[in-house]
Design an enzyme around this catalytic site. Structure first.
Site, PDB file in Angstrom:
ATOM      1  N   GLU A  98       0.848  -1.200   0.000  1.00 17.34           N
ATOM      2  CA  GLU A  98       0.000   0.000   0.000  1.00 17.34           C
ATOM      3  C   GLU A  98       0.879   1.244   0.000  1.00 17.34           C
ATOM      4  O   GLU A  98       2.040   1.182   0.423  1.00 17.34           O
ATOM      5  CB  GLU A  98      -0.881  -0.003   1.258  1.00 17.34           C
ATOM      6  CG  GLU A  98      -0.076   0.237   2.516  1.00 17.34           C
ATOM      7  CD  GLU A  98      -0.724  -0.282   3.794  1.00 17.34           C
ATOM      8  OE1 GLU A  98      -1.020  -1.489   3.845  1.00 17.34           O
ATOM      9  OE2 GLU A  98      -0.904   0.518   4.714  1.00 17.34           O
ATOM     10  N   LYS A 145       2.860   4.545   0.938  1.00  9.73           N
ATOM     11  CA  LYS A 145       3.369   5.125   2.185  1.00  9.73           C
ATOM     12  C   LYS A 145       3.016   6.610   2.129  1.00  9.73           C
ATOM     13  O   LYS A 145       3.560   7.361   1.316  1.00  9.73           O
ATOM     14  CB  LYS A 145       4.876   4.924   2.296  1.00  9.73           C
ATOM     15  CG  LYS A 145       5.435   5.464   3.595  1.00  9.73           C
ATOM     16  CD  LYS A 145       6.869   5.009   3.789  1.00  9.73           C
ATOM     17  CE  LYS A 145       7.396   5.377   5.163  1.00  9.73           C
ATOM     18  NZ  LYS A 145       7.449   6.794   5.425  1.00  9.73           N
ATOM     19  N   TYR A 163      -4.329   2.776   8.608  1.00 15.59           N
ATOM     20  CA  TYR A 163      -3.584   1.642   8.040  1.00 15.59           C
ATOM     21  C   TYR A 163      -3.058   0.678   9.094  1.00 15.59           C
ATOM     22  O   TYR A 163      -2.374  -0.288   8.771  1.00 15.59           O
ATOM     23  CB  TYR A 163      -2.438   2.122   7.150  1.00 15.59           C
ATOM     24  CG  TYR A 163      -1.497   3.123   7.801  1.00 15.59           C
ATOM     25  CD1 TYR A 163      -0.734   2.782   8.898  1.00 15.59           C
ATOM     26  CD2 TYR A 163      -1.379   4.414   7.289  1.00 15.59           C
ATOM     27  CE1 TYR A 163       0.111   3.693   9.494  1.00 15.59           C
ATOM     28  CE2 TYR A 163      -0.533   5.336   7.873  1.00 15.59           C
ATOM     29  CZ  TYR A 163       0.213   4.966   8.983  1.00 15.59           C
ATOM     30  OH  TYR A 163       1.050   5.877   9.565  1.00 15.59           O
TER      31      TYR A 163
HETATM   32  S1  IVH Z   1       2.593   0.917   8.980  1.00 15.88           S
HETATM   33  C1  IVH Z   1       4.522  -0.698  13.029  1.00 15.88           C
HETATM   34  N1  IVH Z   1       1.656   1.913   6.778  1.00 15.88           N
HETATM   35  O1  IVH Z   1       5.611   5.700   7.934  1.00 15.88           O
HETATM   36  C2  IVH Z   1       4.581   0.322  11.951  1.00 15.88           C
HETATM   37  N2  IVH Z   1       3.075   3.299   8.080  1.00 15.88           N
HETATM   38  O2  IVH Z   1       8.455   5.223   8.425  1.00 15.88           O
HETATM   39  C3  IVH Z   1       3.254   0.733  11.480  1.00 15.88           C
HETATM   40  N3  IVH Z   1       3.389   5.549   7.151  1.00 15.88           N
HETATM   41  O3  IVH Z   1       5.559   6.069  11.403  1.00 15.88           O
HETATM   42  C4  IVH Z   1       3.338   1.663  10.354  1.00 15.88           C
HETATM   43  N4  IVH Z   1       2.103   5.303   5.398  1.00 15.88           N
HETATM   44  O4  IVH Z   1       3.818   7.344  10.034  1.00 15.88           O
HETATM   45  C5  IVH Z   1       2.432   2.135   7.837  1.00 15.88           C
HETATM   46  N5  IVH Z   1       0.683   2.675   4.823  1.00 15.88           N
HETATM   47  C6  IVH Z   1       1.447   2.889   5.877  1.00 15.88           C
HETATM   48  C7  IVH Z   1       2.100   4.127   6.085  1.00 15.88           C
HETATM   49  C8  IVH Z   1       2.911   4.293   7.185  1.00 15.88           C
HETATM   50  C9  IVH Z   1       2.878   6.134   6.067  1.00 15.88           C
HETATM   51  C10 IVH Z   1       4.331   6.203   8.096  1.00 15.88           C
HETATM   52  C11 IVH Z   1       4.007   6.055   9.551  1.00 15.88           C
HETATM   53  C12 IVH Z   1       5.253   5.488  10.172  1.00 15.88           C
HETATM   54  C13 IVH Z   1       6.276   5.812   9.154  1.00 15.88           C
HETATM   55  C14 IVH Z   1       7.426   4.838   9.232  1.00 15.88           C
END
Ligand code: IVH
Length: 720
Positions: free
Chosen positions: A129, A131, A239
């Site tokens: 998905e 980011k 997410y």
């Molecule tokens: S999953 C346990 N999914 O990226 C980690 N993070 O570099 C759960 N982010 O702090 C995060 N899109 O702020 C996840 N689709 C996505 C995301 C995402 C942006 C950000 C989030 C995280 C950072 C990590």
């Protein structure tokens, strides 16, 4: 007509009546806030609104114990004057490991399979998905009601931005058919349209324009006055989740669908993928769509789909093993290099920094770039090989800037055809520009260092700045500026001195309230903040020491392994007693019990151990750390770990394990607060032996160390 019903005098309310009324008031005020902020259609007159708030505050004053977590007095309208309340996340908000190349994705899949004991041909599904390039937000719902919203902060403690989150259209105040407790996590962001409109408005009213949507979103969410946030439309994609009272689903994909059904916006570009080729194909599809999306993204996130497998994979200290962010390639731009400055760091390293004519690189204005070290400026890498085709970097050059995500920008190229005649090669200083001490470069070290030690103001101040920084002691009110000032007044020379400030002030050796910008109140506040930090998590203490190569992640790994400071200090001193620490004798050192123990820790390598050992071997450094430790109560990093019967125990796994891989067993034990070691000694508490175990079990028997089989171990840790 006024909507306020006649009510009883606060003084005559019973606790039950007060509780009921606080609940009613919370609800009424939430509804009013939502109407005012999100629907732009006030439901109450200002006078009625204020009267409800006053009544609520009056009841809370009389019954402070009944104050609700979602108390309206903490929210919307009256902005707290001293910043945001801090919220401890019940489940830490972690970050993601990055992949830049396809080979990193292949390696990620390989490591997941290895950890789980799966072969290359076993089916293993992932979700992929976008980011989102915004800022993460955690929304806590209890019985379907939003009770608080918090930013990520340092991952453990964030800021309470509930009233601001309520202004986000995609954040429901109430949800239906959800678990009793549900923490929804996702990204707050600003759409391109809203960003353009906001900047146009800002420019028109002569206010600051934002460099990119992410800055605009962050600035808006962290507004103390939520009325301002409500004028800056933010959006939210869910997410992930934190604490939940019951599982959402069996798979990542189904859990996200569940969040969607409950009422959250989820990203429509999520796909289920089989294997790395499929992941990378989806990455390419999303990359192609990037320019057409109405929001910024900076990569694609891959997650293991099966939540059972996610649980087994668990977490490293700051990132999950079951997910990775595949970042889009770096952005590039050309600009003029105005000057090369030298900065002196806390370890004495002289670092060249490029001062640039400001340039926008991928939406961010860049005016500084790292030049690493003198070889890099000269066009060579650490091994003496040419980089940039051997082109050196000179002041006045036209340079190409490279920016990948949040990483500090670099100089990728130099346009020699545009170099001024007479531009001179950069001469790297042989003396520290701060204290004038000789700056020397030891053999094998890429970095030239000031030899002034604590005589060098820059080193002392940088060390102190590091000590009070966010990942370390994070003392409120004591930032870089104050540290410089206190140092230059002769009040603090080393970290321990910070904890003497209050007593010195009391005894009249110094008077903080006489200093410009300080008063009695702010001085007392600072002393209280320092007092609060006398109790400090072990990993923060370790990181705060500013030892070379000891970053936040390694500090957490070491803290998790050694549990307390005396044990770690003793191990480092023991390692320091081994013969000379250099490359030639390293192989012999690796075999010594002290080194073996350090090197058995995931994420801890020789360079770090050497640096730690060298620090502990210096009498002055060691004494300074001990002076500091005297003021502190150092607590193990994860209090939850102490509930397990294996917390704090030294465990050795040997033989073949049938229910999990060795790595998984080790990670699981460490997550419960145990220390896992590769060899049996008198300090070992427990040996877990599978078929084929031999010498380690014999040694355990000799030493009287308890031994058990894998099934008993699983029963002990509650995994049977
Ligand atoms: S999953 C346990 N999914 O990226 C980690 N993070 O570099 C759960 N982010 O702090 C995060 N899109 O702020 C996840 N689709 C996505 C995301 C995402 C942006 C950000 C989030 C995280 C950072 C990590």
């Amino acid at each position: 007509m006024s909507q306020i019903a006649e009510t009883k005098d606060v003084a005559s309310l019973s606790p039950e009546e007060a509780r009921d009324e606080l609940a009613r008031l919370a609800k009424a005020l939430h509804v009013a806030n939502k109407a005012y902020h999100q629907e732009d259609a006030p439901a109450l007159s200002d006078a009625d609104y204020d009267s409800l708030k006053r009544r609520n505050a009056g009841i809370e004053r009389r019954f402070p114990d009944l104050k609700r977590d979602d108390s309206p007095s903490e929210q919307v309208g009256a902005a707290p004057s001293e910043g945001f309340r801090k919220v401890r996340h019940s489940v830490p908000m972690l970050s993601l490991d990055n992949a830049f190349e396809e080979s990193d994705v292949v390696e990620f899949d390989r490591s997941v399979r290895k950890f789980l004991g799966m072969t290359e041909s076993d089916p293993l599904a992932y979700t992929a998905e976008p980011k989102i390039d915004g800022l993460s937000l955690s929304l806590r719902y209890e019985n379907g009601q939003l009770v608080n919203a918090a930013t990520r902060g340092d991952g453990a403690i964030g800021e309470d931005v509930t009233s601001n989150a309520l202004t986000i259209r995609d954040v429901p105040e109430r949800i239906k058919s959800a678990p009793e407790l549900l923490e929804v996590r996702g990204e707050a962001y600003m759409s391109h349209e809203d960003f353009a409109a906001l900047n146009a408005r800002q420019a028109e009213s002569d206010e600051k324009v934002f460099a990119n949507p992410r800055n605009a979103a962050a600035g808006s969410l962290r507004q103390l006055d939520s009325r301002i946030t409500s004028r800056r439309p933010l959006r939210f994609f869910a997410y992930a989740w934190g604490d939940v009272s019951e599982a959402l689903a069996d798979t990542q994909a189904a859990a996200i669908t569940r969040l969607k059904d409950v009422g959250f916006a989820t990203n429509p570009l999520m796909a289920l993928c089989d294997g790395t080729a499929d992941l990378v194909a989806h990455y390419r599809r999303i990359e192609e769509m990037r320019a057409t999306l109405n929001y910024d993204i900076d990569g694609v996130v891959y997650k293991v789909n099966d939540l059972g497998l996610q649980a087994r994979l668990g977490f490293r200290s700051t990132t999950p093993r079951w997910a990775i962010a595949h970042k889009f390639p770096a952005e590039l731009a050309w600009t003029r290099l105005e000057a090369i400055d030298i900065q002196v760091g806390r370890t004495g390293a002289l670092s060249p920094v490029a001062r640039l004519s400001p340039v926008t690189v991928g939406g961010v204005v860049v005016s500084n770039a790292t030049l690493h070290n003198e070889d890099y400026v000269a066009g060579r890498d650490a091994n003496g090989n040419e980089i940039r085709g051997g082109k050196d970097i000179r002041a006045g050059d036209l340079v190409q800037i490279y920016r990948a995500g949040d990483v500090i920008p670099k100089v990728a190229d130099v346009d020699l055809s545009r170099r001024h005649k007479g531009a001179m090669p950069f001469e790297f200083p042989r003396k520290c520009p701060e204290c004038g001490s000789p700056a020397i470069r030891e053999e094998g070290d890429a970095v030239r260092r000031c030899t002034g030690g604590l005589v060098c103001r820059a080193q002392a101040v940088e060390k102190l700045k590091h000590f009070v920084s966010r990942g370390a002691f994070d003392i409120e009110g004591l930032g870089a500026k104050q540290v410089e000032d206190f140092h230059d007044r002769g009040w603090i020379a080393e970290p321990a001195d910070i904890f003497l400030l209050e007593a010195r002030n009391r005894e009249g050796e110094m008077r903080l309230s006489d200093v410009d910008g300080w008063g009695e109140r702010s001085a007392d506040k600072l002393f209280a903040a320092i007092r609060e930090r006398r109790r400090i998590e072990f990993h923060r203490f370790l990181f705060g020491l500013g030892i070379r190569h000891l970053g936040e992640v390694a500090a957490k790994d070491l803290a998790r392994h050694f549990i307390d400071w005396p044990t770690l200090a003793a191990a480092a001193l023991e390692a320091a007693r081994e013969p000379a620490v250099d490359d030639a004798s390293q192989a012999a050192l690796d075999g010594s019990p002290a080194w073996k123990e350090f090197l058995s820790i995931d994420g801890v390598g020789r360079t770090l151990v050497r640096s730690l050992v060298l620090t502990m071997d210096q009498e002055a450094e060691c004494a300074s750390v001990e002076r500091l430790a005297k003021h502190l109560e150092i607590v193990p990093p994860d209090a939850r770990a102490s509930d397990s019967p294996v917390a704090g125990k030294a465990i050795v796994f040997t033989g073949t394990l049938s229910r999990m891989t060795r790595n998984e067993a080790k990670a699981r034990a460490e997550a419960l607060g145990a220390r896992v070691s590769g060899s049996v000694s008198a300090k070992t508490d427990l040996v877990v032996a599978g078929p084929g175990a031999g010498s380690k079990v014999r040694k355990a028997a000799e030493l009287g160390v308890e031994t058990m089989e894998e099934d008993d171990w699983l029963a002990l840790i509650g995994d049977a």
